[in-house]
Design a protein around this motif. Structure first.
Motif, PDB file in Angstrom:
ATOM      1  N   GLU A 166       0.876  -1.161   0.000  1.00  0.00           N
ATOM      2  CA  GLU A 166       0.000   0.000   0.000  1.00  0.00           C
ATOM      3  C   GLU A 166       0.917   1.216   0.000  1.00  0.00           C
ATOM      4  N   LYS A 167       0.797   2.061  -1.012  1.00  0.00           N
ATOM      5  CA  LYS A 167       1.656   3.236  -1.144  1.00  0.00           C
ATOM      6  C   LYS A 167       0.804   4.488  -1.018  1.00  0.00           C
ATOM      7  N   GLU A 168       1.145   5.337  -0.050  1.00  0.00           N
ATOM      8  CA  GLU A 168       0.389   6.563   0.173  1.00  0.00           C
ATOM      9  C   GLU A 168       1.251   7.767  -0.184  1.00  0.00           C
ATOM     10  N   PHE A 169       0.662   8.701  -0.917  1.00  0.00           N
ATOM     11  CA  PHE A 169       1.360   9.904  -1.351  1.00  0.00           C
ATOM     12  C   PHE A 169       0.541  11.133  -0.980  1.00  0.00           C
ATOM     13  N   ARG A 170       1.209  12.157  -0.504  1.00  0.00           N
ATOM     14  CA  ARG A 170       0.588  13.459  -0.272  1.00  0.00           C
ATOM     15  C   ARG A 170       0.860  14.313  -1.504  1.00  0.00           C
ATOM     16  N   VAL A 171      -0.194  14.818  -2.114  1.00  0.00           N
ATOM     17  CA  VAL A 171      -0.097  15.620  -3.332  1.00  0.00           C
ATOM     18  C   VAL A 171      -0.757  16.965  -3.047  1.00  0.00           C
ATOM     19  N   VAL A 172      -0.132  18.047  -3.507  1.00  0.00           N
ATOM     20  CA  VAL A 172      -0.740  19.369  -3.355  1.00  0.00           C
ATOM     21  C   VAL A 172      -0.873  20.026  -4.721  1.00  0.00           C
ATOM     22  N   THR A 173      -1.852  20.909  -4.827  1.00  0.00           N
ATOM     23  CA  THR A 173      -2.017  21.696  -6.047  1.00  0.00           C
ATOM     24  C   THR A 173      -1.319  23.023  -5.828  1.00  0.00           C
ATOM     25  N   VAL A 174      -0.581  23.471  -6.835  1.00  0.00           N
ATOM     26  CA  VAL A 174       0.153  24.730  -6.725  1.00  0.00           C
ATOM     27  C   VAL A 174      -0.054  25.554  -7.989  1.00  0.00           C
ATOM     28  N   GLU A 175       0.281  26.837  -7.888  1.00  0.00           N
ATOM     29  CA  GLU A 175       0.204  27.734  -9.034  1.00  0.00           C
ATOM     30  C   GLU A 175       1.490  28.558  -9.089  1.00  0.00           C
ATOM     31  N   LYS A 228       3.583  -2.658  -9.848  1.00  0.00           N
ATOM     32  CA  LYS A 228       2.334  -3.233 -10.350  1.00  0.00           C
ATOM     33  C   LYS A 228       1.649  -3.971  -9.200  1.00  0.00           C
ATOM     34  N   ASP A 229       0.350  -3.816  -9.121  1.00  0.00           N
ATOM     35  CA  ASP A 229      -0.526  -4.418  -8.119  1.00  0.00           C
ATOM     36  C   ASP A 229      -0.495  -3.725  -6.763  1.00  0.00           C
ATOM     37  N   ASP A 230       0.288  -2.648  -6.615  1.00  0.00           N
ATOM     38  CA  ASP A 230       0.247  -1.875  -5.373  1.00  0.00           C
ATOM     39  C   ASP A 230      -1.098  -1.168  -5.260  1.00  0.00           C
ATOM     40  N   VAL A 231      -1.552  -0.995  -4.034  1.00  0.00           N
ATOM     41  CA  VAL A 231      -2.711  -0.149  -3.758  1.00  0.00           C
ATOM     42  C   VAL A 231      -2.163   1.267  -3.590  1.00  0.00           C
ATOM     43  N   VAL A 232      -2.587   2.167  -4.451  1.00  0.00           N
ATOM     44  CA  VAL A 232      -2.089   3.537  -4.448  1.00  0.00           C
ATOM     45  C   VAL A 232      -3.129   4.426  -3.770  1.00  0.00           C
ATOM     46  N   ILE A 233      -2.681   5.181  -2.782  1.00  0.00           N
ATOM     47  CA  ILE A 233      -3.551   6.109  -2.063  1.00  0.00           C
ATOM     48  C   ILE A 233      -2.980   7.502  -2.256  1.00  0.00           C
ATOM     49  N   LEU A 234      -3.754   8.361  -2.909  1.00  0.00           N
ATOM     50  CA  LEU A 234      -3.347   9.750  -3.127  1.00  0.00           C
ATOM     51  C   LEU A 234      -4.178  10.635  -2.215  1.00  0.00           C
ATOM     52  N   LYS A 235      -3.523  11.388  -1.353  1.00  0.00           N
ATOM     53  CA  LYS A 235      -4.206  12.374  -0.512  1.00  0.00           C
ATOM     54  C   LYS A 235      -3.894  13.724  -1.139  1.00  0.00           C
ATOM     55  N   ILE A 236      -4.878  14.237  -1.896  1.00  0.00           N
ATOM     56  CA  ILE A 236      -4.670  15.452  -2.685  1.00  0.00           C
ATOM     57  C   ILE A 236      -5.278  16.642  -1.957  1.00  0.00           C
ATOM     58  N   VAL A 239      -5.956   0.424  -7.537  1.00  0.00           N
ATOM     59  CA  VAL A 239      -4.931  -0.611  -7.657  1.00  0.00           C
ATOM     60  C   VAL A 239      -4.209  -0.375  -8.976  1.00  0.00           C
ATOM     61  N   ALA A 240      -2.894  -0.288  -8.908  1.00  0.00           N
ATOM     62  CA  ALA A 240      -2.071  -0.101 -10.117  1.00  0.00           C
ATOM     63  C   ALA A 240      -1.922  -1.464 -10.785  1.00  0.00           C
ATOM     64  N   ASP A 241      -2.954  -1.865 -11.515  1.00  0.00           N
ATOM     65  CA  ASP A 241      -3.025  -3.227 -12.038  1.00  0.00           C
ATOM     66  C   ASP A 241      -2.380  -3.437 -13.402  1.00  0.00           C
ATOM     67  N   LYS A 242      -1.703  -2.415 -13.917  1.00  0.00           N
ATOM     68  CA  LYS A 242      -0.985  -2.568 -15.186  1.00  0.00           C
ATOM     69  C   LYS A 242       0.276  -1.724 -15.149  1.00  0.00           C
ATOM     70  N   ALA A 243       1.320  -2.227 -15.797  1.00  0.00           N
ATOM     71  CA  ALA A 243       2.601  -1.512 -15.828  1.00  0.00           C
ATOM     72  C   ALA A 243       2.589  -0.475 -16.943  1.00  0.00           C
ATOM     73  N   GLY A 244       3.356   0.593 -16.755  1.00  0.00           N
ATOM     74  CA  GLY A 244       3.475   1.629 -17.776  1.00  0.00           C
ATOM     75  C   GLY A 244       3.517   3.010 -17.157  1.00  0.00           C
ATOM     76  N   ALA A 245       3.388   4.012 -18.007  1.00  0.00           N
ATOM     77  CA  ALA A 245       3.368   5.413 -17.578  1.00  0.00           C
ATOM     78  C   ALA A 245       1.969   5.962 -17.836  1.00  0.00           C
ATOM     79  N   PHE A 246       1.379   6.556 -16.813  1.00  0.00           N
ATOM     80  CA  PHE A 246      -0.001   7.020 -16.890  1.00  0.00           C
ATOM     81  C   PHE A 246      -0.099   8.445 -16.357  1.00  0.00           C
ATOM     82  N   LYS A 247      -1.101   9.185 -16.840  1.00  0.00           N
ATOM     83  CA  LYS A 247      -1.298  10.573 -16.416  1.00  0.00           C
ATOM     84  C   LYS A 247      -2.455  10.693 -15.445  1.00  0.00           C
ATOM     85  N   MET A 248      -2.232  11.570 -14.450  1.00  0.00           N
ATOM     86  CA  MET A 248      -3.328  12.084 -13.641  1.00  0.00           C
ATOM     87  C   MET A 248      -3.475  13.529 -14.094  1.00  0.00           C
TER      88      MET A 248
END
Length: 150
Positions: A31-40, A77-85, A118-127
């Motif tokens: 389980e991978k948790e990331f803190r993400v912030v929006t900036v300008e 791959k297969d990690d549970v991704v948690i984004l706290k935005i 769940v990051a169920d596929k390998a590769g590069a993806f956009k949010m």
């Protein structure tokens, strides 16, 4: 000389033990948790400072863009991704990660929203933020998710 032999036998013993034990089994997803912030980020030319070339190709004396920090993350791959935005800049952001089924998650200024997948596929993806998609909307606002196949 005796110490060298002892070290050699120790290394060979560990190697032999690893061969006997073999593969310990499948790798567990984390389980991978990331803190993400929006900036300008902004840049304004100082008095007498020359303009710069903006994204449109025209010379400008002011640039503003919306962005996510961090700009990229790496997971397995297969990690549970948690984004706290946390929306600290911009009146609202509409988060989308099409590759993982995240669509239209609204976050208003001052709010923190948790998005999991769940990051169920390998590769590069956009949010992306669909509210800031191009230059006319001070975008594109993107974060890259790199998923590594174990």
């Amino acid at each position: 000389m005796k110490l060298t032999r002892l070290c050699l036998f120790g290394v060979l013993g560990i190697f032999g033990l690893l061969l006997i034990i073999g593969n310990p089994g499948p790798v567990q997803a984390d389980e991978k948790e990331f803190r993400v912030v929006t900036v300008e980020p902004k840049w304004v030319a100082k008095k007498g400072e020359a303009p710069v070339v903006g994204r449109s190709g025209a010379k400008v004396k002011k640039i503003e863009r919306y962005a996510f920090i961090p700009g990229s993350i790496v997971v397995n791959k297969d990690d549970v991704v948690i984004l706290k935005i946390h929306d600290i800049k911009g009146s609202k952001h509409i988060i989308e990660i099409p590759a993982f089924g995240v669509k239209g998650e609204l976050i208003n200024r001052g709010e923190e929203k948790t998005i999991s997948f769940v990051a169920d596929k390998a590769g590069a993806f956009k949010m992306t933020c669909s509210n800031h998609v191009d230059l006319t909307k001070e975008g594109p606002m993107e974060m890259y998710i790199y998923v590594v196949d174990r």
